[in-house]
Design a protein around this motif. Sequence first.
Motif, PDB file in Angstrom:
ATOM      1  N   ASP A 245      -8.880   5.098  -0.411  1.00 47.00           N
ATOM      2  CA  ASP A 245      -7.570   4.849   0.270  1.00 47.00           C
ATOM      3  C   ASP A 245      -6.388   5.370  -0.957  1.00 47.00           C
ATOM      4  O   ASP A 245      -5.141   4.413  -0.031  1.00 47.00           O
TER       5      ASP A 245
ATOM      6  N   SER B 107      -8.249  -4.468   0.169  1.00 39.38           N
ATOM      7  CA  SER B 107      -9.048  -4.203  -0.738  1.00 39.38           C
ATOM      8  C   SER B 107      -9.068  -5.353  -1.601  1.00 39.38           C
ATOM      9  O   SER B 107      -8.341  -6.794  -1.114  1.00 39.38           O
TER      10      SER B 107
ATOM     11  N   LYS C 171       0.976  -1.289   0.001  1.00 30.21           N
ATOM     12  CA  LYS C 171       0.034  -0.095  -0.178  1.00 30.21           C
ATOM     13  C   LYS C 171       1.006   1.206  -0.053  1.00 30.21           C
ATOM     14  O   LYS C 171       0.619   2.360  -0.785  1.00 30.21           O
TER      15      LYS C 171
END
Length: 638
Positions: free
Chosen positions: A345, A371, A330
């Motif tokens: 996000d 996700s 991420k």
Amino acid sequence: MSGPCITTLLKSYKLSRLFPTIMEEARMVQSLGMRSTQMTPTRTQYTSVISQLEQRDLSYESAIRSLNALQSNAATLQKIRKERQKHVHLNLPQTRLYLERSGVTQDMLNNLKVIHISGTKGKGSTCAFCESILRQYGLRTGFYSSPHLVSATERVRLDGEPVSRAKFTQYFWEVYDKVCRGRSSEDRPPYFQFLTILAFNIFIREKVDVAIIEVGIGGEYDCTNIIQNPVVTGITALGLDHTNILGNTIAEIAWHKAGIMKQGTPTYIDGNQHSDALKVISARSRELSASSLSQVPELDQFNWDRYPPVLGLHGQIQRRNAALALTLSKAFLVATYPELLPVYDVQPLVISHQPMEGSGDIDTVQPFQISGNMALGLRLADWPGRTQMVEKERLQYYLDGAHTEESVRACASWFNKASKQAISPDDKIYKVMIFNTSGDRDPQVLLTPFLSCHLDLVIFTTNLSGLQGAVDQENFTTTDKIQLDRCKSHLHLWTKLHTKRFEVADENLRSSLPPITSGNSVPAVIIPLISDVILWLNNDSKLQEGQAGSNLIADIPAPVHLLDADRIQVLVTGSLHLVGGVIACIQEDGMPPRRTIDPELVARYKNPDIPGEQLLLPSEKPKCHLRTGRYNNVPGML
């Protein structure tokens, strides 16, 4: 007046550059039936030499032989180990020199988007999780790791697959000719350094969107640390390994591992570390001016939403690796490809300034929502030879190249659970462990956890497969005698462990071991070649026909319980090289088995309207309690 000798003639036409060493040149001359210093070549002989040189072997097998020639032999390696600390600071300048000689500048490397990961255990698995996650977002991925199990192509992966032999061969010769050909052995990179340079060349030429780079040994002086501008760096769990190079304490090892941190780059770590390691990592983050240093939360603290928490890699230890991989992935996406993330996000990771207990002053990443791409990436992650089961008729192979104290404990725990789940109640089971170690690792530390595995037999073997033409697995850093002597040492140690001549220091481990009596010691044998081990376990008829690689095993009768067993459960551990040798022997194509991906399952993950119940395989549904959010006894689940 006599003409020049053939060697002089070759050099005068500047053709000697086609030979990596004088030895290769001599072999060519010898193959023509001429003596290089005494015979004057005729025009016909000279034409023959030119013809053979023009037909230079550029095959994959020739590439691997040339690569293997960059290995240090056993005697030289011992000398290098003794003198390593004197010259270790030269490793990175030398790597940069060879990189630029290959045609890649430091600026070109700096433009590569890199995730750089170090650690003692789990760094390869963490890289594999990262690669799988980022591929689900549509990125073209590159992944460099070591060692390989069967084929050198496994070290350099594109889009999750080992680079093809054709592509490996093409890039190999392009880099080799620039970096090594025509140069003395002192002016060539050693094996791992060359492969690192080759990997960077491939990733740049193939225009990958992300390069996930696993450190080789240590970090501070590792060849991969010529990376100056990583997007993010990660450090997995630390332990004692490669102590002859990195030091004998966890603090010394942490100093090396933390050396990959860079100015202005965030670093995320597995916070389940010894306090001495955390102190050193924290101090080095300030010394190296990392933009931030944070530990990741536990995997079950993340918001899984509708997605089942299934991991493609099994074992308790993989939960920590997966949590780190989620965070690194991420952080990478937010910094480089925010357009691939949903609107909710794209914000940077939230850092809590309330450190976890025992973590000193290191901040903690707050759990975030996972996700569909992240959940799917974790589920489809594939890392052969690590907590992997392969079935071959009545033999079940449990493959795990664990080779540190912490990882062999995790391996023993995984085997105990997985071996029970893989059988029927009425099956007659026979449990075998195939074991070896490499390097300077302490075999007592690595063998002791397996005393609790209720084994019926232990087979000590070398890392020599015994297969014909296995050039990818040639290892010049050791000798046959060294390997066989190590087997004898293992056998002697195993016997002592069963007679309580060695006291198990760890109290928790000691309490879990069965009582040792004269009637329950586990027998052990030595079978030098891996291929012979497999034949022997299969009670293969080749043994009776005298076609086995070793005459020794024909004299070792198979135990009656082994012959009568419905299932033979074979744990292969202690060395990744050993696991690779077993895979080469049991797989029809000689290559590591790959996970089969169900396209329908992938489509369901991609469809936000599909409920969580439909993201489970039919075999998983009876074992899951969706209303309570609990998943029981499902392989890979939390």
